[in-house]
Design an enzyme around this catalytic site. Sequence first.
Site, mmCIF file in Angstrom:
data_model
loop_
_atom_site.group_PDB
_atom_site.id
_atom_site.type_symbol
_atom_site.label_atom_id
_atom_site.label_comp_id
_atom_site.label_asym_id
_atom_site.label_seq_id
_atom_site.Cartn_x
_atom_site.Cartn_y
_atom_site.Cartn_z
ATOM 1 N N TYR A 1 0.786 -1.232 0.000
ATOM 2 C CA TYR A 1 0.000 0.000 0.000
ATOM 3 C C TYR A 1 0.821 1.287 0.000
ATOM 4 O O TYR A 1 0.298 2.340 -0.338
ATOM 5 C CB TYR A 1 -0.949 0.010 1.206
ATOM 6 C CG TYR A 1 -2.011 -1.058 1.112
ATOM 7 C CD1 TYR A 1 -3.069 -0.946 0.223
ATOM 8 C CD2 TYR A 1 -1.945 -2.206 1.896
ATOM 9 C CE1 TYR A 1 -4.028 -1.931 0.120
ATOM 10 C CE2 TYR A 1 -2.899 -3.200 1.797
ATOM 11 C CZ TYR A 1 -3.942 -3.055 0.909
ATOM 12 O OH TYR A 1 -4.896 -4.029 0.798
ATOM 13 N N LEU A 2 2.062 1.238 0.429
ATOM 14 C CA LEU A 2 2.880 2.445 0.486
ATOM 15 C C LEU A 2 3.774 2.513 -0.741
ATOM 16 O O LEU A 2 4.584 1.618 -0.978
ATOM 17 C CB LEU A 2 3.738 2.445 1.758
ATOM 18 C CG LEU A 2 2.964 2.405 3.084
ATOM 19 C CD1 LEU A 2 3.942 2.396 4.252
ATOM 20 C CD2 LEU A 2 2.011 3.579 3.194
#
Length: 885
Positions: free
Chosen positions: A844-845
């Site tokens: 997600y990052l």
Amino acid sequence: MSSASNSSDDDRPLGAAHGRPNGHYPNGNGHVSGQRPLSSMSEDEDEDMPLAAPPRNLKRKKPVYAESSDSEDDTPLAASPAKLATSAAIPMPGAVQATTVPASSVNGRGKAKGKAQSSDDEYDEDDASKRKGAAGKKPAKKKMKQDTPAASGSDDDEPIAAKKPSAPRKRKVKVESDADSDDDKPIAKKTAAKKPRASKVKKEEAESDDEPLKSKKAAGKKKKEEVDANGSPVKGKGRKKKEEEEEEVFRWWDADANGDGSVKWETLEHNGVIFPPPYEPLPVHVKMKYNGKDLDLPPASEEVAGFYAALIESDHAQSAQFNKNFFEDWKTVLKKHPPRDGTKVTSFELCDFRPMFEYFEEEKAKKKALTSAEKKELKRVKDEQEAKYLTCLLNNHKEKVGNFRVEPPGLFRGRGEHPKKGCLKFRVRPEDITINIGKNAPVPVPNMPGKWKEVIHDNTVTWLATWTENVNGNHKYVFLAASSSLKGQSDMNKFEKARELKNHIDRIRQNYNADLKSKVMADRQRATAMYFIDKLALRAGNEKGEDEAETVGCCSLKCQHVTLEAPNFVIFDFLGKDSIRYYNRVPVELQIFKNIRIFKENKNDDDDLFDRVNTTGLNKHLQSEMKGLTAKVFRTFNASITFQRLLDENALENATLQEKLNAYNKANREVAILCNHRRTVPKTHDQSMEKVRDKLRALKYDRMKLRHVLFKMDKKFKKHEEYIEDESDIDDEWIIGHEEGVKAKDIEKAEKKFKQENEKLEEEGQKPQKPSVLEERIADIEADYQVLVKERGTGLAELKKEKPVEKLQELIKKLTEKISAAKLQIIDRDEGKEIALNTSKINYLDPRITVSWCKIHDVPVDKLFSKTLRVKFPWALEVEEDWKF
């Protein structure tokens, strides 16, 4: 609602339930799942039904809320909602404040054109179609998915069904619902084609993902300082002096990406998959017992019994559901392969698997006791067997293959309270597997007897092999490794798609805010669901079948999962992905509060909250707002932009390296909490924390000794502030234990060194040293230890070799810095014990946020990205210092 579900399973340990008297002992760690049964989803009603609910028999008492109006009309509310605050129960920081971004802030490279689509990264259980619903089905063509088995915890969304492509060349692709990486997206085309060029980079040495590395200066600090392929300086002291091999790395991000959504490769050649070895029967003296007597089992039945026997002291065997499923499947096997002595196995309680368990433990101990040379030889043999499966040729480029090993048969463990845990996973054979290769490539030969089910030549998909496992009927795939060009292109496109959302987010929020008061119930429910997906980073959620884990997402919430608390608080309490509890008390806009109240009226607790919304319909709407938009894109966007904001808020100009690392991990933790990436506290946490505290005390002990030496040289230093601090957590008892431990380690080192020296002398044809040499060395260690004993409690100390005052001061200062860093490390590790940080990092990052931040603050990338992540995101390592998400 249409079903778009696909269970997400892996072999994570489960919580303990009820023990059984079958040779294993309950460990006492009871697991309370908190799981409640979920009813099947209600059918969709007329989408254009007016907002007012139809007359029906009330099933529960209408609650009274402290609002200015009880009416159900859509008059705009005059009051403004209170400023959103962090949850009082489980904080979700940055979920609202950080997600509004002006379009003008976009910075970076061109946008990817591919659709965001999830793909499976788990490698759970394998089998061909031998169980319910799996027989004879040809797997749907799939695009790229995450290849490696999830660790620790791979966590992702229940993705939304893909929008039907408009371009005639694009294919309609089935969407897998339990994936982490968006590897099925088309690869974006760049405007100008470049010739692929290869650069030579040094192989990096493997480094630990968790343990902090020794401090070193950042890359670029000195002109002559040697740096590695990631821009991090190469360590000098302590590094083994050996030639590092060089390998060519295909810089796919500089090449022309094939992004038309259809053809993925021109040529593909590989060696298929490697099957596990056949079952070897146990020695004749090793038998399980039934009703106190030895049970003589044929190999097929014995193998399945062994699967359970190996787990009798694990949490799995304490689960009643696990035991029930295992015994049912084992009885089916026993019907085909009954005990040779005619015994009828009818009672699970009469089974005693402990003799088999003890044999397995003995074998483990023998393997552990092997010499280094024997272990190396076993590894060499294994590596030789697997060598040809490690790589493939894709478009004439050598690429690593991911999960080329077919999982051996065993018992399905699942995630959380999965209803099928304990079921038997059958052995996968060549006849179960479809191979995908180039037309002119030689067909690989299986490493066990048999022929492939089918050999195809489909260059519109990126899997190399596929089969259907028997427990859940899921399709399993072999893909390229995470470091491959196709996987890397998919990752890059995923994060570029999330960045593209910045250009549309204001308009999308405007649109769903307007629909919050829509006269059409379906539109109002959809807008409310979008609000939660956007602001709270909830997963979209899919319907679950009766045989799937009872977990939910936003669209599949039941009334019992959402509670209203006046004036404007909504309390969420449900089991999310992997049966991880999601609890959040959050303030919302008054219109959202009012909508939830209306959606809950005249419904039972197990009725759907959003009974007119499903993931398919929501996906179609999101696609109309922005091409390729899914709920997962919202999660990636919210996670990355919140992470960027939290990192930018920290002023770290004069911070130490550990302070910078703590600031980074704190931001990572807050994002993980936002995405509900939680985990149970590791069983070894207390033990590992005690080791870290001991290390801290050892540093304090060393500083204390140096201070005593300094004070002996000049008493005036006792009044200096930097030397006043005492070691209050070091008592006499700890000091005695520490010094004895140090002495034992020193003696062990001396013995090991003596042995190595003698081995070397013998190799050179010289006489080995006499035992008296070792005895003298040990005597010296004993003498040093006696000095330490005499110094206890005196406040005096002396060094073997005298040092000047300035040198002592310098050593004390360095130890003080190490102590400060160790304290910060303890805090950081303890605060993260219930948070799965790597899930956010992997999925997600945007990795470019981390690389850019490292360059700004002179932090080596390998402090935050393990070698695995650096190999996975090579394209991110070249980002400029001023890059922003």
